[in-house]
Design a protein around this motif. Structure first.
Motif, PDB file in Angstrom:
ATOM      1  N   THR A   1       0.843  -1.196   0.000  1.00  0.00           N
ATOM      2  CA  THR A   1       0.000   0.000   0.000  1.00  0.00           C
ATOM      3  C   THR A   1       0.879   1.248   0.000  1.00  0.00           C
ATOM      4  OG1 THR A   1      -1.596  -1.235   1.322  1.00  0.00           O
ATOM      5  CG2 THR A   1      -1.880   1.152   1.265  1.00  0.00           C
ATOM      6  N   CYS A   2       0.471   2.238  -0.765  1.00  0.00           N
ATOM      7  CA  CYS A   2       1.197   3.526  -0.808  1.00  0.00           C
ATOM      8  C   CYS A   2       0.928   4.262   0.505  1.00  0.00           C
ATOM      9  CB  CYS A   2       0.707   4.350  -1.998  1.00  0.00           C
ATOM     10  SG  CYS A   2       1.453   5.987  -2.126  1.00  0.00           S
ATOM     11  N   THR A   3       1.999   4.586   1.241  1.00  0.00           N
ATOM     12  CA  THR A   3       1.846   5.178   2.574  1.00  0.00           C
ATOM     13  C   THR A   3       1.906   6.699   2.537  1.00  0.00           C
ATOM     14  OG1 THR A   3       4.173   5.348   3.162  1.00  0.00           O
ATOM     15  CG2 THR A   3       3.152   3.191   3.472  1.00  0.00           C
ATOM     16  N   THR A   4       1.624   7.274   3.662  1.00  0.00           N
ATOM     17  CA  THR A   4       1.660   8.728   3.825  1.00  0.00           C
ATOM     18  C   THR A   4       3.074   9.289   3.692  1.00  0.00           C
ATOM     19  OG1 THR A   4       1.435  10.422   5.508  1.00  0.00           O
ATOM     20  CG2 THR A   4       1.445   8.207   6.290  1.00  0.00           C
ATOM     21  N   HIS A   5       4.090   8.393   3.762  1.00  0.00           N
ATOM     22  CA  HIS A   5       5.477   8.846   3.568  1.00  0.00           C
ATOM     23  C   HIS A   5       5.870   8.857   2.095  1.00  0.00           C
ATOM     24  CE1 HIS A   5       5.970   8.504   7.853  1.00  0.00           C
ATOM     25  NE2 HIS A   5       5.606   7.241   7.808  1.00  0.00           N
ATOM     26  N   GLY A   6       4.942   8.439   1.214  1.00  0.00           N
ATOM     27  CA  GLY A   6       5.276   8.390  -0.206  1.00  0.00           C
ATOM     28  C   GLY A   6       6.113   7.179  -0.560  1.00  0.00           C
ATOM     29  N   ASN A   7       6.085   6.175   0.291  1.00  0.00           N
ATOM     30  CA  ASN A   7       6.736   4.903  -0.059  1.00  0.00           C
ATOM     31  C   ASN A   7       5.722   3.770   0.145  1.00  0.00           C
ATOM     32  OD1 ASN A   7       6.667   4.670   2.718  1.00  0.00           O
ATOM     33  ND2 ASN A   7       8.896   4.745   3.004  1.00  0.00           N
ATOM     34  N   TRP A   8       6.095   2.599  -0.255  1.00  0.00           N
ATOM     35  CA  TRP A   8       5.193   1.463  -0.154  1.00  0.00           C
ATOM     36  C   TRP A   8       5.442   0.703   1.144  1.00  0.00           C
ATOM     37  CZ3 TRP A   8       1.417   0.841  -3.775  1.00  0.00           C
ATOM     38  CH2 TRP A   8       1.568   1.513  -4.987  1.00  0.00           C
ATOM     39  N   THR A   9       4.416   0.009   1.597  1.00  0.00           N
ATOM     40  CA  THR A   9       4.626  -0.878   2.746  1.00  0.00           C
ATOM     41  C   THR A   9       5.582  -2.000   2.307  1.00  0.00           C
ATOM     42  OG1 THR A   9       2.612  -2.059   2.129  1.00  0.00           O
ATOM     43  CG2 THR A   9       2.399  -0.374   3.850  1.00  0.00           C
ATOM     44  N   LYS A  10       5.987  -2.763   3.303  1.00  0.00           N
ATOM     45  CA  LYS A  10       7.060  -3.741   3.086  1.00  0.00           C
ATOM     46  C   LYS A  10       6.731  -4.728   1.951  1.00  0.00           C
ATOM     47  CE  LYS A  10      10.168  -6.423   6.062  1.00  0.00           C
ATOM     48  NZ  LYS A  10      10.451  -7.450   5.053  1.00  0.00           N
ATOM     49  N   LEU A  11       7.704  -4.907   1.074  1.00  0.00           N
ATOM     50  CA  LEU A  11       7.517  -5.842  -0.040  1.00  0.00           C
ATOM     51  C   LEU A  11       7.559  -7.279   0.471  1.00  0.00           C
ATOM     52  CD1 LEU A  11      10.021  -4.271  -2.620  1.00  0.00           C
ATOM     53  CD2 LEU A  11       7.530  -4.080  -2.659  1.00  0.00           C
ATOM     54  N   PRO A  12       6.791  -8.147  -0.165  1.00  0.00           N
ATOM     55  CA  PRO A  12       6.905  -9.567   0.207  1.00  0.00           C
ATOM     56  C   PRO A  12       8.168 -10.165  -0.418  1.00  0.00           C
ATOM     57  CG  PRO A  12       5.366  -9.337  -1.592  1.00  0.00           C
ATOM     58  CD  PRO A  12       5.834  -7.936  -1.266  1.00  0.00           C
ATOM     59  N   GLU A  13       8.471 -11.366  -0.041  1.00  0.00           N
ATOM     60  CA  GLU A  13       9.610 -12.079  -0.645  1.00  0.00           C
ATOM     61  C   GLU A  13       9.099 -13.356  -1.295  1.00  0.00           C
ATOM     62  OE1 GLU A  13      13.129 -12.944   1.751  1.00  0.00           O
ATOM     63  OE2 GLU A  13      12.472 -11.281   3.067  1.00  0.00           O
ATOM     64  N   CYS A  14       9.735 -13.711  -2.390  1.00  0.00           N
ATOM     65  CA  CYS A  14       9.408 -14.983  -3.025  1.00  0.00           C
ATOM     66  C   CYS A  14      10.639 -15.871  -2.941  1.00  0.00           C
ATOM     67  CB  CYS A  14       9.020 -14.768  -4.487  1.00  0.00           C
ATOM     68  SG  CYS A  14       7.450 -13.913  -4.675  1.00  0.00           S
ATOM     69  N   ARG A  15      10.465 -17.043  -2.358  1.00  0.00           N
ATOM     70  CA  ARG A  15      11.614 -17.960  -2.217  1.00  0.00           C
ATOM     71  C   ARG A  15      11.315 -19.259  -2.930  1.00  0.00           C
ATOM     72  NH1 ARG A  15      11.969 -17.533   4.129  1.00  0.00           N
ATOM     73  NH2 ARG A  15      12.124 -15.258   4.341  1.00  0.00           N
ATOM     74  N   GLU A  16      12.401 -19.801  -3.430  1.00  0.00           N
ATOM     75  CA  GLU A  16      12.264 -21.088  -4.100  1.00  0.00           C
ATOM     76  C   GLU A  16      11.712 -22.116  -3.126  1.00  0.00           C
ATOM     77  OE1 GLU A  16      15.291 -22.376  -7.430  1.00  0.00           O
ATOM     78  OE2 GLU A  16      16.268 -21.100  -5.917  1.00  0.00           O
ATOM     79  N   HIS A  17      10.962 -23.053  -3.676  1.00  0.00           N
ATOM     80  CA  HIS A  17      10.379 -24.097  -2.832  1.00  0.00           C
ATOM     81  C   HIS A  17      11.448 -25.100  -2.439  1.00  0.00           C
ATOM     82  CE1 HIS A  17       5.994 -23.874  -2.447  1.00  0.00           C
ATOM     83  NE2 HIS A  17       6.026 -23.121  -3.522  1.00  0.00           N
TER      84      HIS A  17
END
Ligand SMILES: *[C@@H]1O[C@H](CO)[C@@H](O)[C@H](O)[C@H]1NC(C)=O
Ligand SMILES: *[C@@H]1O[C@H](CO)[C@@H](O)[C@H](O)[C@H]1NC(C)=O
Ligand SMILES: *[C@@H]1O[C@H](CO)[C@@H](O)[C@H](O)[C@H]1NC(C)=O
Length: 219
Positions: A187-203
């Motif tokens: 989500t775009c925050t009030t600081h003009g940055n996005w909330t924490k990105l998720p990570e994708c890891r190999e299975h």
């Protein structure tokens, strides 16, 4: 024989008698100054009232001459504060003020989703101008999000040109054979940055499952 002191004294008395009565210190007028300012004035002496910086006169005399009566004429000079331009409306925000007169300060705030581009307060100066300049409320925007490795954007629609607005969201998904850690939605925050990105890891757990699958007994 007449003493020199007496001569001086009598000449002083004569002077007063001929010249009339002295004028007293002139009345204080709000927001004005008197030049020259003395405790008394000889008849014929001139004074000038002028408004202090930040104040202006609306009619009325400024110069007075001490008359023989020793009474200053009635002063109709009125010094009123300078008024700065109207500043009661801030688009996408609010202004707190009492009046727009010198030497008042007004303050600003922006609505949710907007940030103050400029100072949060301004003062009406002696010259009748706002200092610093009035701010604007600009929309909070987030640049396009960076994309985690092994992820793609599933849902993303920039709503402000190439950028996103406050509270806009974007949704990631992981490439096949990859598992997501964290929230798939940013989500775009009030600081003009996005909330924490998720990570994708190999299975790697898949390999784990394969090697250990033989040990798992079906129910
Ligand atoms: C969006 O980005 C592209 C490429 O950087 C640029 O050419 C375009 O002018 C941008 N559009 C806006 C509305 O900023
Ligand atoms: C993921 O993020 C969205 C929006 O930022 C939020 O509404 C939701 O509660 C989050 N989900 C979890 C499991 O944290
Ligand atoms: C966003 O910016 C704020 C303020 O600079 C910072 O505190 C926060 O950690 C940032 N959030 C992320 C997810 O980088």
């Amino acid at each position: 024989m007449i003493s020199p002191v007496l001569i001086l004294f009598s000449s002083f008395l004569c002077h007063v008698a001929i010249a009339g009565r002295t004028c007293p210190k002139p009345d204080d007028l709000p927001f004005s100054t008197v030049v020259p300012l003395k405790t008394f004035y000889e008849p014929g002496e001139e004074i000038t009232y002028s408004c202090k910086p930040g104040y202006v006169s609306r009619g009325g005399m400024r110069k007075f001459i001490c008359p023989l009566t020793g009474l200053w004429p009635i002063n109709t000079l009125k010094c009123t504060p300078r008024v700065c331009p109207f500043a009661g409306i801030l688009e996408n925000g609010a202004v707190r003020y009492t009046t727009f007169e010198y030497p008042n300060t007004i303050s600003f705030s922006c609505n949710t989703g907007f940030y103050l581009n400029g100072a949060d307060s301004a003062k009406c100066t002696e010259e009748g101008k706002w200092s610093p300049e009035l701010p604007v409320c600009a929309p909070i925007i987030c640049p396009p999000p960076s994309i985690p490795t092994f992820a793609t954007l599933r849902v993303y629609k920039p709503s402000a040109g190439n950028n996103s607005l406050y509270r806009d969201t974007a949704v990631f998904e992981c490439l096949p054979q990859h598992a997501m850690f964290g929230n798939d939605t940013i989500t775009c925050t009030t600081h003009g940055n996005w909330t924490k990105l998720p990570e994708c890891r190999e299975h790697s757990s898949l390999a784990f499952w394969k090697t250990d699958a033989s040990d798992v007994k079906p129910c």
